[in-house]
Scaffold this active site. Structure first.
Site, PDB file in Angstrom:
ATOM      1  N   HIS A  46      17.726  64.281  33.100  1.00  0.00           N
ATOM      2  CA  HIS A  46      19.598  64.396  33.855  1.00  0.00           C
ATOM      3  C   HIS A  46      19.425  64.428  35.289  1.00  0.00           C
ATOM      4  O   HIS A  46      20.854  63.638  35.306  1.00  0.00           O
ATOM      5  CB  HIS A  46      19.247  65.925  33.296  1.00  0.00           C
ATOM      6  CG  HIS A  46      20.509  66.863  33.242  1.00  0.00           C
ATOM      7  ND1 HIS A  46      20.466  67.495  34.760  1.00  0.00           N
ATOM      8  CD2 HIS A  46      22.188  66.523  33.120  1.00  0.00           C
ATOM      9  CE1 HIS A  46      22.133  67.594  35.438  1.00  0.00           C
ATOM     10  NE2 HIS A  46      22.505  67.634  34.456  1.00  0.00           N
ATOM     11  N   GLU A  49      20.962  60.541  35.566  1.00  0.00           N
ATOM     12  CA  GLU A  49      22.216  60.610  35.310  1.00  0.00           C
ATOM     13  C   GLU A  49      23.346  60.825  36.321  1.00  0.00           C
ATOM     14  O   GLU A  49      24.186  60.263  36.634  1.00  0.00           O
ATOM     15  CB  GLU A  49      22.474  61.539  34.050  1.00  0.00           C
ATOM     16  CG  GLU A  49      23.839  61.292  33.887  1.00  0.00           C
ATOM     17  CD  GLU A  49      24.282  63.142  33.381  1.00  0.00           C
ATOM     18  OE1 GLU A  49      25.459  63.135  34.103  1.00  0.00           O
ATOM     19  OE2 GLU A  49      23.939  63.780  32.300  1.00  0.00           O
ATOM     20  N   HIS A  50      22.619  61.742  37.296  1.00  0.00           N
ATOM     21  CA  HIS A  50      23.488  61.988  38.679  1.00  0.00           C
ATOM     22  C   HIS A  50      23.336  61.096  39.579  1.00  0.00           C
ATOM     23  O   HIS A  50      24.228  60.722  40.230  1.00  0.00           O
ATOM     24  CB  HIS A  50      22.327  63.599  38.887  1.00  0.00           C
ATOM     25  CG  HIS A  50      23.556  64.678  38.235  1.00  0.00           C
ATOM     26  ND1 HIS A  50      24.270  65.473  39.423  1.00  0.00           N
ATOM     27  CD2 HIS A  50      23.137  65.198  37.249  1.00  0.00           C
ATOM     28  CE1 HIS A  50      24.979  66.309  38.033  1.00  0.00           C
ATOM     29  NE2 HIS A  50      24.452  65.930  36.914  1.00  0.00           N
ATOM     30  N   GLU A 126      24.556  73.809  38.857  1.00  0.00           N
ATOM     31  CA  GLU A 126      23.824  73.548  37.728  1.00  0.00           C
ATOM     32  C   GLU A 126      23.436  74.390  36.266  1.00  0.00           C
ATOM     33  O   GLU A 126      23.683  75.169  35.607  1.00  0.00           O
ATOM     34  CB  GLU A 126      24.010  72.276  36.897  1.00  0.00           C
ATOM     35  CG  GLU A 126      24.744  72.125  35.693  1.00  0.00           C
ATOM     36  CD  GLU A 126      24.499  70.295  35.519  1.00  0.00           C
ATOM     37  OE1 GLU A 126      24.579  70.001  34.669  1.00  0.00           O
ATOM     38  OE2 GLU A 126      24.232  69.516  36.347  1.00  0.00           O
TER      39      GLU A 126
END
Length: 406
Positions: A46, A49-50, A126
């Protein structure tokens, strides 16, 4: 008609021309997600992905954002348990430009350390936001209750503790180990000629990343119970039953059965729990399919004093469905709902792109809409009862978030 092409290095390309639209959606799909992680690097898929949006050798993060804004396009990404996707939707006149930017992000991201430290703060927020949403986090607890220490039980976001350990070297190593050509599918749908495959091949057809082959063992369903005390107004309950792998023959039987159980406003759970007894505002069920396993999840949120009654009602609903199956009306209506939803979802190029990518990445085959409708129509009362017996014959896992011990 879906065009399929395999580059000489193993990257697969699927392209579906749709001449009735003026948009094109391009997606780069990677067969890696939290299931490829371990206890030390959980969350790295994840975070990567950022970081693919945080600058390349020739573009700053702002350049990437402005590049798509300047052509009225949309760009985004997401990470799941088993795959990661980067995609862009643009006007057909900008498809070459969008492909060039996506490929630049994919191959030339620098993972700059300063950018990385800033983005860690973003992802940390997040994670905190997710922790503040009990009706979301309870599903992560259910994955752990269902699969234990297997990677399928890991949260996709990871933890803040893991996040702080990532550096440029760990990101580059993870990319070279997991973003290998055989794990990549580039999917395109929209007003685009078949010859666009050649442009994709030019960008993706020759690169090589060498890494260890990652073999994911089939997880055992452990039917554990996990609870967490949290200051909430409701008790949030999730139940999990072993489901079906993505290539299971009786998948449509389970999808239809789940739709009747808790997939719509007319479902039995919605009617029994909410409409008849007023025990919950939100109650539903869904099925998650993975490469070698699956999970049927039931969720409901209720006041802590009604939790016992909620459990009993859900158990009675499941028992009635498993014992008696569906009515003729439920079977007919559920089939039509499924076919209608499938057809309506195909009205966007993004949906076509996603469906084709998943078919190629996970199943290595493609069905026409007519093929899928025929399989739905072939579902019978007997096949429904068989799959219900398979799913509900096992012990269930449970996750609970409540304001005190229940």
């Amino acid at each position: 008609m879906v065009e399929r092409h395999q580059c000489k290095n193993g990257v697969r390309v699927v392209l579906e021309p749709i001449k009735s639209v003026r948009s094109v959606t391009i997606g780069i799909w990677v067969l890696t997600g939290s299931i490829n992680e371990n206890e030390r690097n959980n969350g790295i898929s994840h975070f990567l992905e950022h970081m693919f949006f945080k600058g390349t050798k020739t573009r700053s993060p702002q350049d990437i954002a402005e590049a798509f804004d300047s052509i009225g396009g949309q760009v985004n990404a997401f990470t799941s348990k088993e795959y990661t996707c980067f995609y862009a939707r643009v006007l057909d006149t900008h498809k070459e430009y969008a492909l060039e930017i996506l490929s630049d992000m994919f191959f030339n991201s620098t993972f700059d350390e300063a950018e990385m430290e800033r983005e860690k703060k973003v992802v940390s927020e997040e994670i905190k936001m997710y922790e503040d949403t009990p009706d979301d986090i309870v599903h992560d607890l259910l994955a752990r209750a269902s699969y234990g220490q297997h990677a399928l039980g890991y949260p996709i976001l990871g933890t803040d503790e893991h996040l702080q350990t990532f550096n440029p070297d760990t990101l580059h190593a993870y990319v070279h180990n997991n973003y290998k050509p055989e794990n990549i599918v580039v999917s395109v749908a929209g007003n685009v000629p078949a010859a666009f495959i050649n442009d994709i091949d030019n960008y993706f057809g020759s690169y090589q990343y060498e890494g260890e082959r990652h073999i994911v063992e089939k997880p055992a369903f452990i039917a554990d119970r996990i609870s967490r005390v949290k200051e909430t107004e409701q008790a949030h309950l999730c139940l999990g039953y072993p489901g079906l792998a993505v290539d299971a023959d009786n998948m449509y039987s389970l999808i239809i059965a789940n739709n009747v159980l808790g997939g719509s406003m007319s479902s039995r759970l919605f009617q029994d729990v909410r409409e008849k007894q007023g025990l919950a505002y939100s109650v539903f069920s869904y099925h998650s399919s993975f490469l070698n396993s699956g999970l049927l999840t039931i969720y409901a949120g209720t006041g802590k004093n009604q939790l016992s009654k909620l459990r009993t009602t859900v158990a009675d609903t499941i028992a009635s469905l498993a014992e008696n199956g569906l009515t003729d009306k439920e079977l007919k209506n559920s089939k039509e709902q499924l076919k209608g939803g499938m057809m309506l979802s195909m009205e966007s190029t993004n949906s076509h792109m996603s469906r084709n990518a998943k078919n190629e990445l996970l199943l290595n085959k493609h069905q026409t809409l007519d093929d899928m409708i025929a399989e739905i129509d072939a579902v019978t009362h007997e096949s429904i009862k068989n799959v219900l017996a398979e799913v509900f014959s096992s012990e269930y896992s449970e996750a609970l978030i409540a304001p005190d011990n229940q």
